[in-house]
Structures are given as C-alpha cells and as structure tokens.
Enzyme design. Structure first.
Site, PDB file in Angstrom:
ATOM      1  N   CYS A   1     -19.095  -3.413   2.266  1.00 14.13           N
ATOM      2  CA  CYS A   1     -17.564  -4.963   2.344  1.00 14.13           C
ATOM      3  C   CYS A   1     -19.057  -5.037   3.775  1.00 14.13           C
ATOM      4  O   CYS A   1     -18.642  -6.124   4.683  1.00 14.13           O
ATOM      5  CB  CYS A   1     -16.706  -4.160   2.547  1.00 14.13           C
ATOM      6  N   ASP A   2     -19.147  -3.818   4.911  1.00 13.74           N
ATOM      7  CA  ASP A   2     -19.415  -4.182   6.565  1.00 13.74           C
ATOM      8  C   ASP A   2     -20.487  -4.483   6.516  1.00 13.74           C
ATOM      9  O   ASP A   2     -20.876  -4.022   7.942  1.00 13.74           O
ATOM     10  CB  ASP A   2     -18.263  -3.159   6.894  1.00 13.74           C
TER      11      ASP A   2
ATOM     12  N   CYS B   1     -16.667   1.086   4.375  1.00 15.61           N
ATOM     13  CA  CYS B   1     -17.004   0.710   3.264  1.00 15.61           C
ATOM     14  C   CYS B   1     -17.746   0.152   3.590  1.00 15.61           C
ATOM     15  O   CYS B   1     -18.072  -1.067   4.245  1.00 15.61           O
ATOM     16  CB  CYS B   1     -15.875  -0.197   2.672  1.00 15.61           C
TER      17      CYS B   1
HETATM   18  C1  LIG Z   1     -11.740  -0.659   6.323  1.00 16.40           C
HETATM   19  C2  LIG Z   1     -11.602  -1.287   4.563  1.00 16.40           C
HETATM   20  C3  LIG Z   1     -12.431  -2.370   4.978  1.00 16.40           C
HETATM   21  C4  LIG Z   1     -12.765  -3.028   3.368  1.00 16.40           C
HETATM   22  N1  LIG Z   1     -13.836  -4.194   3.287  1.00 16.40           N
HETATM   23  C5  LIG Z   1     -13.312  -4.586   1.860  1.00 16.40           C
HETATM   24  C6  LIG Z   1     -13.975  -5.879   2.064  1.00 16.40           C
HETATM   25  O1  LIG Z   1     -14.124  -6.803   3.279  1.00 16.40           O
HETATM   26  N2  LIG Z   1     -14.393  -6.129   0.816  1.00 16.40           N
HETATM   27  C7  LIG Z   1     -13.816  -6.020  -0.352  1.00 16.40           C
HETATM   28  O2  LIG Z   1     -13.665  -6.477  -1.361  1.00 16.40           O
HETATM   29  N3  LIG Z   1     -13.402  -4.624  -0.004  1.00 16.40           N
HETATM   30  C8  LIG Z   1     -12.775  -4.336   0.665  1.00 16.40           C
HETATM   31  N4  LIG Z   1     -12.116  -3.202   0.850  1.00 16.40           N
HETATM   32  C9  LIG Z   1     -12.185  -2.562  -0.189  1.00 16.40           C
HETATM   33  C10 LIG Z   1     -10.564  -2.744  -0.312  1.00 16.40           C
HETATM   34  O3  LIG Z   1      -9.988  -2.891   0.345  1.00 16.40           O
HETATM   35  C11 LIG Z   1      -9.874  -2.454  -2.003  1.00 16.40           C
HETATM   36  O4  LIG Z   1     -10.835  -2.253  -2.638  1.00 16.40           O
HETATM   37  C12 LIG Z   1      -8.648  -3.147  -2.498  1.00 16.40           C
HETATM   38  O5  LIG Z   1      -7.635  -3.248  -1.561  1.00 16.40           O
HETATM   39  C13 LIG Z   1      -8.203  -2.272  -3.906  1.00 16.40           C
HETATM   40  O6  LIG Z   1      -7.250  -3.320  -3.914  1.00 16.40           O
HETATM   41  P1  LIG Z   1      -6.342  -2.155  -4.747  1.00 16.40           P
HETATM   42  O7  LIG Z   1      -4.635  -3.062  -4.865  1.00 16.40           O
HETATM   43  O8  LIG Z   1      -6.567  -1.703  -5.971  1.00 16.40           O
HETATM   44  O9  LIG Z   1      -4.901  -1.215  -3.740  1.00 16.40           O
HETATM   45  P2  LIG Z   1      -4.846  -1.334  -2.319  1.00 16.40           P
HETATM   46  O10 LIG Z   1      -5.490  -1.790  -1.366  1.00 16.40           O
HETATM   47  O11 LIG Z   1      -5.253   0.204  -1.905  1.00 16.40           O
HETATM   48  O12 LIG Z   1      -3.350  -0.908  -3.012  1.00 16.40           O
HETATM   49  C14 LIG Z   1      -2.823  -0.378  -2.840  1.00 16.40           C
HETATM   50  C15 LIG Z   1      -0.868  -0.624  -2.914  1.00 16.40           C
HETATM   51  O13 LIG Z   1      -0.361   0.339  -2.937  1.00 16.40           O
HETATM   52  C16 LIG Z   1       1.329   0.468  -2.521  1.00 16.40           C
HETATM   53  N5  LIG Z   1       2.043   1.771  -3.628  1.00 16.40           N
HETATM   54  C17 LIG Z   1       1.200   2.894  -2.989  1.00 16.40           C
HETATM   55  N6  LIG Z   1       2.275   4.391  -3.305  1.00 16.40           N
HETATM   56  C18 LIG Z   1       2.830   3.562  -3.817  1.00 16.40           C
HETATM   57  C19 LIG Z   1       4.253   3.673  -4.355  1.00 16.40           C
HETATM   58  N7  LIG Z   1       4.610   4.757  -4.168  1.00 16.40           N
HETATM   59  N8  LIG Z   1       5.576   2.632  -4.409  1.00 16.40           N
HETATM   60  C20 LIG Z   1       4.613   0.928  -4.159  1.00 16.40           C
HETATM   61  N9  LIG Z   1       3.817   0.852  -3.841  1.00 16.40           N
HETATM   62  C21 LIG Z   1       2.663   2.001  -3.672  1.00 16.40           C
HETATM   63  C22 LIG Z   1       0.189   0.462  -1.299  1.00 16.40           C
HETATM   64  O14 LIG Z   1       1.319  -0.027  -0.595  1.00 16.40           O
HETATM   65  C23 LIG Z   1      -0.398  -0.997  -1.530  1.00 16.40           C
HETATM   66  O15 LIG Z   1       0.751  -2.538  -1.168  1.00 16.40           O
HETATM   67  C24 LIG Z   1     -12.266  -2.601   2.617  1.00 16.40           C
HETATM   68  C25 LIG Z   1     -11.199  -0.844   2.665  1.00 16.40           C
HETATM   69  C26 LIG Z   1     -11.445  -0.709   3.700  1.00 16.40           C
HETATM   70  C27 LIG Z   1     -10.676   0.231   3.728  1.00 16.40           C
END
Ligand SMILES: Cc1cc2nc3c(=O)[nH]c(=O)nc-3n(C[C@H](O)[C@H](O)[C@H](O)COP(=O)(O)OP(=O)(O)OC[C@H]3O[C@@H](n4cnc5c(N)ncnc54)[C@H](O)[C@@H]3O)c2cc1C
Length: 306
Positions: free
Chosen positions: A137-138, A134
């Site tokens: 982000c980084d 990302c």
């Molecule tokens: C390396 C890295 C660094 C990042 N740094 C930043 C940053 O500095 N700032 C920033 O704003 N964003 C950052 N991001 C992006 C950010 O992490 C995502 O945009 C954010 O986490 C998305 O949130 P979400 O809740 O949509 O999904 P996710 O964080 O992907 O969460 C999905 C959830 O669904 C659950 N899940 C999946 N399948 C199932 C199932 N079958 N049953 C029940 N639960 C399930 C998972 O266990 C998880 O808890 C980064 C991402 C990465 C990979």
C-alpha cells in the site's frame, strides 16, 4: 421477540460496506453492525492511491465515509456498536449487540483483522505519517527515502523486498540473532544490496512531530541506546483476525482466520465471510470489497434457495 432480518452484516470496513450496498440493492434490507472501528482499518491511514476510481488518491477515512454514504443511500440500517455474541447453532441466527438481540436468516462476517503493532508511545499517532504495516500500500511514498522494517518472519522479508523498489535503504530490525523466515525468503532479503539488518535490536519508540524522522533503538547485545535516522517504519510482526466471537461457531484455521468452505460460505450454511477476516493473502481494500460483493451475491442465492 426479535424481528428476523434477511441478512445481518458484521463489520463496516470495505468488505462489510460493499456487502451492504450489494445486499441492499438486491432488496435484502441488510442491517450492518458497524463495530467500534467504524470504517475499519482504512480509517487508520492517510493517502490511499490504489483504490480504483480515485485518480488523485483519497484519504482512507474519506473513502470509508463515501462507502457508508453510498450504503445509506440504499437505506442500509446501521448499529454503531460491536456484536458481543453470536449463536449460529439456532435458526434464525442470533446476533447480540449491547441492549439488543437481532435475528437473521443469513449473516456475513466481515470483522476484518488487525495489525500487531509494537505499542510504542508514538506509533499510533504516526500511522499514515511514516508508520505503516502495508508495504504494497505505502512503499510508493518512500521513493528515495530510508526505511526500517521490524520483524523476522516471511512477511517482514516480503515487506522489505517490496520496499527496495522505492527506498534507497531498507534496514530490517530484529530482536533476535536469526530470522524465523524461510531460508529462501531470508536469503533473498539478506543478499539484496539495499537491505541491511540490525540484529538483537528492539525499537523503543518512533520519533518525529509531523512525520517519522527516526527511531530510538536499543541494542540488546551492546546494551546501548541510539537514535537511528529513517523516514519510515514498517511493522511486520503479524496480524490477528477479529474472530474471537466466532470460536466454536464456525470453522477457523490454525491462525484463527475464518475457513471458507464453498465460495464465501463458512462451515455453517447461511453464514458467509468476506475480507481480511478470512483472506490473509491479499489484505487490500479492493480485494476486501470484492469479497463483500461476492458474499452478498452468495447470500442472495442462498436465500432464494430457502
Ligand atoms: C496502516 C494501513 C494502511 C493501509 N493502506 C491500504 C491501502 O493504501 N490500500 C489498500 O487497498 N489497503 C490498505 N490497507 C489494508 C486495508 O485497510 C484492509 O485490507 C481492509 O480494510 C480490509 O477490509 P475488511 O472490511 O475486510 O476489514 P477491516 O477494515 O478490518 O474492518 C473490519 C470491521 O469489522 C468491525 N468489527 C470487528 N469486530 C466486530 C464485532 N465484534 N462486531 C461488529 N463489528 C466488528 C470493525 O469495527 C471494522 O469496522 C491498509 C491497512 C493498514 C492497517
């Protein structure tokens, strides 16, 4: 017989936990199926400096712990497991988790997405320590440093261009001899004086003990291996939405992301989606949290109308 809840939230990333806080404060007594990656993608990373409210930044896992504590304060119930099946054709909706079936009048899908990593031996260990997926982000952490971007599509070009604002040198490593990216994006990257390209080259491993110090590359044309010095590796070979479970249950787009119909509602009335599971444009913790808030408010309105 399964007890029917007002709302079940699938996922415990920023979208799911924010939805839980809002739903709980609207007296909907939500149940969160947290999934096997409790806290979601942000638990993979270290410093998060762009989430509002943390002037000195916060560690990704700590931020997600705080969000969970905030949800627990409003008595959100958690099931720390993956949902293994859903049935949105029946009413109430049914969600299956290992050993239990759960019914609900409304469901919020917040199962997020995942980075397609390269599966290198040392890649996972160095995520947040020089390995990222990302740039928005980084990139800031690579001021005055040299970085590599792996990929050949539009998103790899975008990542590379974001990185040029901070890094002294950005090398795009691509396994073929031409990019898949659109011409305009490829030209923009290729003509940037900080960007170089290693064609026909694959990354075999990322090197470094505490942080990234280099890459082991294999040049497919010369059939030669070498160590390539960089301070960071950005993997930009795509993402995959966690939507296998919902195939045939709600409309998905060509890439498998949940398609929103009205506001945060999916093709099934009463089933909502929030965060990276449908939003492949912004992919930020704060935007996912925003979607979570919107989905919970939409659930509240939907339940009032029913
Ligand atoms: C390396 C890295 C660094 C990042 N740094 C930043 C940053 O500095 N700032 C920033 O704003 N964003 C950052 N991001 C992006 C950010 O992490 C995502 O945009 C954010 O986490 C998305 O949130 P979400 O809740 O949509 O999904 P996710 O964080 O992907 O969460 C999905 C959830 O669904 C659950 N899940 C999946 N399948 C199932 C199932 N079958 N049953 C029940 N639960 C399930 C998972 O266990 C998880 O808890 C980064 C991402 C990465 C990979």
């Amino acid at each position: 017989m399964a007890e029917t809840r007002k709302v079940i939230i699938l996922g415990s990333g920023s979208a799911g936990l924010t939805a839980a806080i809002y739903a709980a404060r609207a007296q909907l007594r939500p149940l969160v199926v947290a999934g096997s990656q409790r806290g979601g993608q942000l638990t993979l990373t270290t410093d998060v400096e762009n989430f509002p409210g943390f002037p000195n930044g916060v560690q990704g896992p700590e931020l997600m712990d705080l969000l969970r504590q905030q949800a627990e304060r409003f008595e959100v119930e958690f099931v720390d497991d993956d949902a293994t099946a859903v049935d949105f054709a029946r009413r109430p909706f049914r969600v299956t988790v290992p050993g239990r079936t759960l019914d609900a009048e409304a469901v919020i899908i917040a199962t997020g997405a995942g980075t397609n990593w390269l599966n290198l031996p040392n890649e996972q260990r160095l995520i947040g320590h020089g390995v990222s997926s990302c740039a928005p982000c980084d990139a800031f952490f690579f001021r005055g440093k040299e970085v590599a971007v792996v990929g050949g599509g539009d998103s790899a070009m975008e990542e590379a261009l974001v990185l040029t604002k901070f890094a002294t040198r950005v090398t795009i490593i691509h396994r073929r001899d031409k990019f898949r990216a659109s011409k305009i994006m490829a030209d923009r990257a290729l003509h940037h004086d900080k960007v170089g390209v290693r064609w026909n080259t694959v990354v075999e491993d990322v090197l470094g003990d505490e942080t990234v110090t280099g890459l082991r590359l294999y040049d497919r044309e010369r059939r030669a291996r070498e160590e390539f010095r960089v301070d960071g590796l950005f993997v930009a070979i795509g993402h995959h939405p966690n939507t296998e479970l919902f195939r045939g249950q709600v409309d998905l787009d060509e890439q498998g992301y949940v398609r929103l119909h009205r506001h945060t509602m999916t093709s099934v009335a009463g089933v909502f989606a929030a965060g990276d599971v449908h939003d492949h444009r912004y992919r930020q913790a704060v935007t996912a949290a925003g979607w979570g808030c919107m989905a919970a408010m939409d659930v509240e309105r939907y339940l009032e109308g029913h």
